[in-house]
Structure formats: C-alpha cells, structure tokens
Design a protein around this motif. Structure first.
Motif, mmCIF file in Angstrom:
data_model
loop_
_atom_site.group_PDB
_atom_site.id
_atom_site.type_symbol
_atom_site.label_atom_id
_atom_site.label_comp_id
_atom_site.label_asym_id
_atom_site.label_seq_id
_atom_site.Cartn_x
_atom_site.Cartn_y
_atom_site.Cartn_z
ATOM 1 N N HIS A 1 -4.717 12.407 0.574
ATOM 2 C CA HIS A 1 -4.882 12.768 -0.833
ATOM 3 C C HIS A 1 -3.531 13.199 -1.375
ATOM 4 N N SER A 2 -3.463 13.437 -2.664
ATOM 5 C CA SER A 2 -2.183 13.762 -3.295
ATOM 6 C C SER A 2 -1.699 15.158 -2.937
ATOM 7 N N SER A 3 -2.529 16.165 -3.194
ATOM 8 C CA SER A 3 -2.075 17.553 -3.086
ATOM 9 C C SER A 3 -3.297 18.436 -2.878
ATOM 10 N N VAL B 1 -4.879 2.230 -2.520
ATOM 11 C CA VAL B 1 -4.353 1.450 -3.629
ATOM 12 C C VAL B 1 -3.431 0.347 -3.119
ATOM 13 N N TYR B 2 -3.620 -0.853 -3.664
ATOM 14 C CA TYR B 2 -2.871 -2.046 -3.249
ATOM 15 C C TYR B 2 -2.530 -2.823 -4.508
ATOM 16 N N LYS B 3 -1.268 -2.768 -4.922
ATOM 17 C CA LYS B 3 -0.843 -3.353 -6.195
ATOM 18 C C LYS B 3 -0.043 -4.640 -6.029
ATOM 19 N N GLY B 4 -0.080 -5.234 -4.857
ATOM 20 C CA GLY B 4 0.583 -6.505 -4.668
ATOM 21 C C GLY B 4 2.072 -6.383 -4.410
ATOM 22 N N VAL B 5 2.763 -7.532 -4.505
ATOM 23 C CA VAL B 5 4.179 -7.618 -4.147
ATOM 24 C C VAL B 5 5.032 -6.679 -4.991
ATOM 25 N N GLU B 6 4.653 -6.461 -6.246
ATOM 26 C CA GLU B 6 5.461 -5.626 -7.135
ATOM 27 C C GLU B 6 5.626 -4.204 -6.623
ATOM 28 N N ALA B 7 4.716 -3.736 -5.784
ATOM 29 C CA ALA B 7 4.801 -2.370 -5.266
ATOM 30 C C ALA B 7 5.659 -2.277 -4.011
ATOM 31 N N GLU B 8 6.074 -3.406 -3.474
ATOM 32 C CA GLU B 8 6.927 -3.390 -2.284
ATOM 33 C C GLU B 8 8.368 -3.059 -2.664
ATOM 34 N N VAL C 1 0.835 -1.200 0.000
ATOM 35 C CA VAL C 1 0.000 0.000 0.000
ATOM 36 C C VAL C 1 0.872 1.252 0.000
ATOM 37 N N VAL C 2 1.896 1.264 0.855
ATOM 38 C CA VAL C 2 2.778 2.433 0.920
ATOM 39 C C VAL C 2 3.442 2.664 -0.435
ATOM 40 N N GLY C 3 3.923 1.592 -1.069
ATOM 41 C CA GLY C 3 4.558 1.728 -2.378
ATOM 42 C C GLY C 3 3.593 2.033 -3.499
ATOM 43 N N SER C 4 2.323 1.699 -3.320
ATOM 44 C CA SER C 4 1.302 2.008 -4.326
ATOM 45 C C SER C 4 0.801 3.430 -4.205
ATOM 46 N N GLU C 5 0.817 3.958 -2.991
ATOM 47 C CA GLU C 5 0.268 5.283 -2.728
ATOM 48 C C GLU C 5 1.312 6.400 -2.762
ATOM 49 N N MET C 6 2.595 6.066 -2.601
ATOM 50 C CA MET C 6 3.630 7.093 -2.485
ATOM 51 C C MET C 6 4.908 6.583 -3.154
ATOM 52 N N PRO C 7 5.628 7.418 -3.882
ATOM 53 C CA PRO C 7 6.878 6.965 -4.509
ATOM 54 C C PRO C 7 7.857 6.432 -3.473
ATOM 55 N N PRO C 8 8.349 5.203 -3.636
ATOM 56 C CA PRO C 8 9.238 4.618 -2.624
ATOM 57 C C PRO C 8 10.551 5.374 -2.435
ATOM 58 N N ARG C 9 10.928 6.219 -3.380
ATOM 59 C CA ARG C 9 12.179 6.975 -3.254
ATOM 60 C C ARG C 9 12.037 8.182 -2.320
ATOM 61 N N GLN D 1 2.844 7.739 5.795
ATOM 62 C CA GLN D 1 1.892 7.032 4.944
ATOM 63 C C GLN D 1 1.565 5.660 5.528
ATOM 64 N N ALA D 2 2.562 4.980 6.091
ATOM 65 C CA ALA D 2 2.341 3.660 6.673
ATOM 66 C C ALA D 2 1.376 3.731 7.852
ATOM 67 N N VAL D 3 1.559 4.713 8.738
ATOM 68 C CA VAL D 3 0.676 4.847 9.898
ATOM 69 C C VAL D 3 -0.737 5.215 9.448
ATOM 70 N N ALA D 4 -0.838 6.132 8.496
ATOM 71 C CA ALA D 4 -2.165 6.519 8.001
ATOM 72 C C ALA D 4 -2.863 5.330 7.359
ATOM 73 N N ALA D 5 -2.128 4.559 6.546
ATOM 74 C CA ALA D 5 -2.724 3.403 5.866
ATOM 75 C C ALA D 5 -3.103 2.314 6.860
ATOM 76 N N ARG D 6 -2.273 2.092 7.879
ATOM 77 C CA ARG D 6 -2.579 1.073 8.895
ATOM 78 C C ARG D 6 -3.852 1.451 9.666
ATOM 79 N N THR D 7 -3.907 2.701 10.088
ATOM 80 C CA THR D 7 -5.069 3.160 10.857
ATOM 81 C C THR D 7 -6.339 3.087 10.015
ATOM 82 N N TYR D 8 -6.225 3.525 8.762
ATOM 83 C CA TYR D 8 -7.383 3.504 7.865
ATOM 84 C C TYR D 8 -7.871 2.061 7.662
#
Length: 459
Positions: free
Chosen positions: A239-241, A204-211, A159-167, A176-183
C-alpha cells in the motif's frame, strides 16, 4: 513532514532474511511450489467493453481465431488500426478493408507476424497505451475482454513504474519488483480467463510508457526472486502509506497470516501520512441516501492500530452501522484510520443592504434560519403550540427537538492518516528505509516477517 522526523530503522528488531539460491518455485492457484523452467506467462485483463480499438506499432501484426492452425483473419501493417465490437452475439471486425463479421471462435488473438521481432515500443496499442506480448480477445456476457498475455519479467518493469515513482532509490524499486513478482505468481489461476487486472484491484500496469531504465534495472537485478513463507509464495500485498504502523491482516481480512503482522512504519515523509477531507452535506446525502444524509459519524470499534472496524452513521431519518471498509468506500476516504468532526455551518448575517430576495434565497438554502416561533406550552388536545400572552405559562422544559431539514445538515471533516489498506509493505516506508541505506532484502524482511527470499527457475 521533514525527513529528519523519520524513525531510525533498527535491524535488531527484524527477523533475519534467508537467501537460498537457486530454488525452483512457481505458484499454482494455491501457492504451493512447482518446478518450472523458463519465464512464466501472466494474463492481465486490460479492458472490458462492447467495443475495443487497437493499433499495431512498429511491426506488422496478425489476427487469428483460437487454435494454432487457424487461418489468418487479418494482417495488420505497422501503425494501422482495427476495431472489434460485439453485436448480436457475434464479433465484428472493422479496419481499412471494411467491416465484416468474424467466424465464431472461443477467442481471437492479435500477435506479431511470424518471423517479425516485436518493436521496442511494444506490440500493440490499446486505450492510448502500448503493450508488449500478445492480446487475447474473448466475449464475456455483453462485453469483450482484452487480455494481455506477457512474460512475467517483461510485465514487471511497467508494474514497478506504475506503482512507485521511478526516481526513487534502487533498493525501494527492487523491493517493489520482488513484491510485485511474488504477488503476480501467487495470483495465477489456470482455470480462470485471466490472472490479474491492470488496476489497483490487483496491481497497476500502465504498459510500456511506465517503464524506465531504473524500473528495468530493478527487475533485472532481482530476476526470479520471490518471497516465500515455508513452502508457499507469500501474499506480498502493499500500500502507499500506513500512517505510522501497518495493520495485522486478520484485523482487516478474514485470515491472519503469520508474516502479515503490524510493524512500525517509516512513512512520516509521505504527503498522506496525515490528511483531512471536507465532507459537505451534499456529499454526505449522496453517500447515505437511505438515512437522508449525515448529522454525525461515531466510531464504534477500532483495530489496535486505530483503523475503523465499525462506525455508526446518524442521519435525519435513521441510523446505519457500517464497517470501516464500507465507510471508506462510501466517502472516498484514503484509509480507515480516521475520525470525524462536525463543522457547524457559519450562519449568514445579512446587512441592511441585503435585499429581501437575497434573504429569501439564503433562507431557502439553509444559510440563515427563519425567525424562531414564539415559545409556549403544547396544547395537549390539539398538539399545537398554545398562543403566548400575558397569562401564558412558560414551558416546563426544552421544546421538542424537530428533525433537521436537509438544508441545515452540518458539514463534517474526516481527519485521517495513511493511504490504502495498511497491510504488508508501505511504499513510503520502503522509500525511507532505502534512503537510510537499507537493502531491498532488509525492506522486505521488515514488512513480511519470517519470509525467505528465494529464486524460482528462470533463464
């Protein structure tokens, strides 16, 4: 916009964040605290279709009917495929062994073969993506639902990698992780078939590829942390912006939550901080068929942050009043923080070399107008223009305005700010704060005022 334009973050304007550890907390459907040991499981709807194609990955899988002691219906070796389809009220299984109808059951489960640890690449493949955990397949109406049952902490890195650029910086990913966990915990619905979807309708949850290594670190370093408001899990929407300032939840939704209030955002670096979208006549006709297209859009009411509450859409054959969210949906806008300008079409001026056919085509498509009629008075008896001549009287006022034909409708341009509903945490704002050295605790306390960061029980 250059990063130097980001508004400096002022910690003095924030409500202090309390970090209380440990606290055993888990949401029921209403968000109240319940003590629970272990890593909670979430149920995520991955697909809903009449036919679902699946593949095993690096380990063998088994397909069972509902019930712990039910016999194995199929053992799937590594890298093998199967299809499940719903036809005539029955579920059919197709594999390398052929096709057969499955015995009636409330649902079917695809999971790792007992004694076989799941592969690092995931348990199964669906729609070209790899997923961990188990898969439940159940019928709902004329479709099959594919529902991923997965431990919360295993779900979150994707979820974190699907919702926010991992870089992005670790602090932003941690927020993002805390917000996604709580949600996710707040969305658990034991009485329903699933808790979340894999799309923006939940998160958004795109599976292992987003990790990635960074998203796994963000989840592991915040393991078990949730945001609480008093005794309940906070509604940690994001949200994004926001376009400069987030929105009050009560100005967009039915309830004003005390921690979802409008705050300054630091998203000036966002590529959608400001944007424009052309709205050509054909798009406007498709969006507002009931009024024959659009001649003008007037914003009637806005929120305190400038987002559209209500707008009046004026077309050739009528007027329609719509809410801001409906307007955004119809026109495919990035946000409701938007205004509209009319762009008059540039008239086509054919040169002497233009053929009569080219001129006729241009006239047919509205690029040029036909020669104007001779101005004259309206014959009151016939209702038709009188013939102009040496003795004809000049009209006493402007000619009656005729409805514009569809081909002559104007183009519009939407000029807006931000991307998303604008409530809660701005992801681009979290990036700016993280790049200024702020921690994930400070980021969360800025966007969710008066909340507390706590832990629920987890190993």
């Amino acid at each position: 916009m250059a990063f130097s334009s980001v508004i400096p973050w002022q910690p003095s304007g924030l409500i202090p964040l309390a970090l209380a550890l440990p606290v055993a907390a888990l949401a029921s459907s209403g968000g109240a605290l319940l003590a629970q040991q272990g890593d909670p499981e979430v149920r995520v709807l991955l697909a809903s279709a009449a036919e679902i194609s699946l593949r095993s990955l690096g380990r063998p899988l088994v397909l069972r009917a509902e019930g712990g002691d039910s016999p194995v219906l199929l053992e799937l070796p590594p890298s093998a495929s199967l299809q499940l389809r719903l036809a005539g009220g029955r579920v059919w299984l197709s594999s390398s062994a052929g096709e057969r109808v499955l015995p009636p059951a409330a649902s079917y489960w695809l999971e790792s073969k007992p004694g076989q640890p799941p592969a690092e690449t995931g348990t199964f493949q669906l729609q070209q993506r790899h997923y961990r955990g188990r898969l439940q397949v159940r019928s709902e109406g004329a479709k099959l639902q594919a529902i991923n049952h997965i431990g919360l902490e295993a779900y979150l890195p994707s979820v974190v990698g699907s919702e926010m650029p991992p870089r992005w910086p670790l602090a932003a990913l941690q927020a993002q992780a805390v917000a996604a966990r709580t949600y996710a915990l707040r969305q658990r619905k034991p009485a329903k078939a699933f808790d979340l979807t894999a799309t923006v309708s939940s998160q958004v949850y795109k599976g292992v590829e987003a990790e990635t290594a960074s998203t796994r670190e963000a989840v592991a370093s915040t393991r078990g942390q949730v945001l609480m408001y008093r005794s309940s899990l906070a509604n940690t929407v994001f949200h994004s912006s926001s376009g400069g300032r987030t929105e009050n939840s009560g100005d967009l939704w039915s309830q004003q939550l005390p921690y979802l209030v409008s705050v300054p955002d630091f998203d000036q670096r966002s590529p959608v901080h400001q944007w424009e979208k052309p709205l050509p006549p054909e798009l406007l006709r498709q969006a507002f068929r009931e009024i024959g297209g659009v001649q003008r859009i007037d914003v009637v009411a806005t929120t305190a942050t400038g987002r559209v509450r209500q707008a009046r859409v004026i077309g050739p054959v009528g007027t329609l009043v719509v809410t801001g969210p409906e307007l955004r949906t119809r026109l495919g806008l990035r946000s409701t923080q938007v205004r509209f300008e009319v762009l008059e079409p540039r008239p086509f001026r054919p040169g002497p070399e233009a053929s009569r056919l080219q001129q006729q085509k241009a006239m047919a498509f509205g690029a040029i107008s036909p020669p104007p009629p001779v101005m004259g008075v309206i014959d009151s008896a016939s209702g038709t223009p009188a013939q102009a001549g040496p003795g004809a009287a000049a009209p006493s006022g402007p000619a009656p305005r005729q409805p514009s034909p569809p081909s002559s409708l104007p183009s519009l341009v939407a000029i807006g700010r931000g991307f998303g509903h604008g409530v809660g945490m701005s992801q681009w704002g979290a990036l700016a704060m993280a790049e200024q050295g702020q921690s994930h605790e400070r980021i969360l306390s800025h966007y969710f005022r008066g909340t507390e960061l706590r832990r629920y029980s987890a190993p």
